[in-house]
Design a protein around this motif. Structure first.
Motif, short mmCIF file in Angstrom:
data_model
loop_
_atom_site.label_atom_id
_atom_site.label_comp_id
_atom_site.label_asym_id
_atom_site.label_seq_id
_atom_site.Cartn_x
_atom_site.Cartn_y
_atom_site.Cartn_z
N LEU A 345 3.18 19.68 -14.78
CA LEU A 345 2.34 19.12 -13.66
C LEU A 345 1.79 20.25 -12.62
O LEU A 345 2.58 21.50 -12.76
CB LEU A 345 3.15 17.81 -12.93
N THR A 346 1.14 19.98 -11.64
CA THR A 346 0.50 20.77 -10.65
C THR A 346 1.07 20.11 -9.32
O THR A 346 0.61 18.86 -9.31
CB THR A 346 -0.64 21.03 -10.69
N TYR A 347 1.44 20.95 -8.36
CA TYR A 347 1.93 20.25 -7.03
C TYR A 347 1.20 21.00 -6.08
O TYR A 347 0.80 22.44 -6.24
CB TYR A 347 3.37 20.22 -6.88
N ARG A 348 0.88 20.43 -4.88
CA ARG A 348 0.46 21.10 -3.78
C ARG A 348 1.27 21.09 -2.50
O ARG A 348 1.81 19.92 -2.02
CB ARG A 348 -0.98 20.72 -3.43
N LEU A 407 5.14 28.49 -4.52
CA LEU A 407 4.29 28.68 -5.58
C LEU A 407 3.42 27.38 -5.79
O LEU A 407 2.39 27.34 -6.69
CB LEU A 407 4.86 28.89 -6.97
N SER A 408 3.52 26.19 -5.11
CA SER A 408 2.85 24.94 -5.30
C SER A 408 1.73 25.10 -4.52
O SER A 408 1.83 24.60 -3.15
CB SER A 408 3.84 23.98 -4.96
N SER A 443 1.29 15.56 -5.44
CA SER A 443 0.68 15.88 -6.94
C SER A 443 -0.89 16.31 -6.56
O SER A 443 -1.40 15.84 -5.79
CB SER A 443 0.59 14.79 -7.84
N ALA A 444 -0.92 17.30 -7.68
CA ALA A 444 -2.31 17.87 -7.45
C ALA A 444 -3.12 17.47 -8.58
O ALA A 444 -2.34 16.86 -9.67
CB ALA A 444 -2.55 19.45 -7.34
#
Length: 452
Positions: A345-348, A407-408, A443-444
């Motif tokens: 997954l990708t986070y911001r 890193l998010s 969540s991105a």
């Protein structure tokens, strides 16, 4: 699960399978007892790109008998004795007439080789070199192949586990080999257990499971499902999964696709050092799925990969050569690699300007000074099969928190963070979800490059 795998292996091993026929249907019916999936037929004569589905082969009996009627080569004792797709014959002939139709392996004198004649009308027998040397070259032999070739169908199975991401992963195996255990009864049983296990879990991605005859089956499936298969973004071909040798890994044609990286992450976390095989044009159905019209990156995790072990395509690839335990070990590697795909997954960060104050959220030790102090005995990074530590040393939760906040950026995925930091994917995901609950991450959108 090991006992179930062993029982399936023993039940399926005696069946004579080929690219068409009742052996494949019987095999799929047995597998459906373990997990439901759909079975379909492609009629003989169907044109599939540059190929045509052949007539269906039926085999009832086959032997080579001595003048006294003794069966010297007997299909009933081993289905490998008969060249698959042999046409019918019933004739008495000299050894000189018979010899061009006999196949053996002088370098492996006790083994019966596996041979086929799918697309050329012919017949033949396979025997050990030791057995060949004992045949009387002056005798006449009664040669019988009680077979049939007639319009029928090519049989395959499929199942779709739907996900919510809009991305699809292929899981393929082949079911056309007769009594050989590693290639590829091990793949058939692993495919079945993997399908059942994934069905029991929530799925972010969709998983398309197919079980079919090698080459012609894969080509027929691609031809029948061209539009759908062009949307598949990566996959696995499951084969030769239960031998006694080291774990092997055949990379995709890209070499660094997400499926490659997901498997490599599993190896890194478990400290497995596999035999690595770069993509090669000789192989299994990755050759079909990765052709220019589809370009699906496909990988294989193996235990004694096809081509690489001495007993490949012989009668010595039997149930004594493999073990259900090895099969389950390989199954676990596939499950962990698929979990890596699921967790990517990708986070911001919602606190991108400087570090957030972790202490007021209970995420930082109240007594400072011991972080990364060697004398304080900071823990090592945990293995994937161990519980991640909640301590503050290298590989601990505090490291995961700091790396995730650093890193998010809405573009860097969890797999990329795991590759940069060496932290386990499961730990990163669980910590990221905790940070999301604390209002520090959101969540991105999923990364645009997809699984391939």
């Amino acid at each position: 699960m090991r006992e179930e795998a062993d029982a399936l292996l023993r039940r399926l091993f005696p069946i004579c399978r080929s690219i068409t026929g009742e052996g494949v249907r019987q095999t799929l019916a047995i597998l459906q007892e373990a997990v439901p999936f759909q079975v379909s037929e492609v009629p003989s004569g169907t044109v599939c790109y540059d190929w045509t589905v052949p007539d269906e082969w039926t085999i009832r009996d086959a032997y080579v008998a001595a003048p006294d009627g003794t069966r010297l080569i007997d299909f009933r004792k081993s289905n490998l004795h008969l060249v698959s797709y042999s046409e019918p014959i019933d004739k008495v002939m000299s050894f000189d007439e018979l010899e061009p139709h006999l196949h053996s392996l002088p370098d492996l004198p006790r083994a019966i080789p596996y041979r086929t004649t799918y697309y050329k009308r012919d017949w033949g027998f396979c025997l050990s070199y030791e057995q060949l040397q004992q045949m009387d070259r002056r005798a006449k032999y009664h040669v019988v192949v009680d077979s049939g070739l007639a319009p029928g169908g090519l049989t395959y199975g499929e199942a779709l586990i739907p996900g919510r991401s809009g991305r699809e992963v292929l899981v393929s195996t082949y079911c056309c080999h007769p009594s050989m255990a590693n290639d590829n009864l091990s793949g058939v049983v692993l495919w079945t257990l993997l399908l059942r296990e994934l069905r029991s879990r929530p799925a972010r991605h969709s998983y398309r499971f197919v079980i079919l005859p090698e080459t012609i089956g894969a080509i027929a499936y691609l031809a029948r499902n061209e539009d759908r298969m062009k949307q598949v973004q990566g996959g696995f071909v499951i084969t030769t999964a239960a031998g006694p040798g080291k774990v092997g890994f055949k990379a995709s044609f890209r070499g660094n696709a997400l499926v490659d990286r997901a498997v490599e992450r599993t190896f890194a976390e478990l400290k497995v050092d596999p035999v690595r095989y770069p993509f090669d044009i000789s192989g299994s159905d990755e050759r079909q799925y990765s052709t220019p019209g589809f370009r699906i990156p496909v990988v294989t995790i193996s235990k004694d990969k096809f081509y690489e072990y001495d007993y490949y395509h012989t009668s010595l690839d039997d149930l004594d050569f493999i073990s259900a335990g090895n099969l389950i070990d390989t199954l676990k590697l596939y499950l962990l690699s698929i979990e890596n795909l699921e967790l990517d997954l990708t986070y911001r960060s919602l606190n991108p300007h400087g570090e957030p104050m972790l202490g007021k959220r209970g995420l930082y030790p109240q007594t400072g000074g011991a972080i990364r102090q060697k004398a304080a005995g900071g823990p090592r990074s945990p293995r994937r099969d161990e519980e991640p530590t909640s301590e503050v040393g290298p590989g601990g939760e505090l490291d995961a928190i700091r790396w995730l906040m650093f890193l998010s950026d809405g573009a860097t995925t969890l797999l990329e963070i795991a590759e940069k930091t060496g932290l386990p994917m499961r730990q990163l995901f669980e910590v990221a979800e905790r940070l999301r609950g604390q209002g520090l991450l959101e969540s991105a959108a999923d990364p645009s490059e997809g699984i391939g």
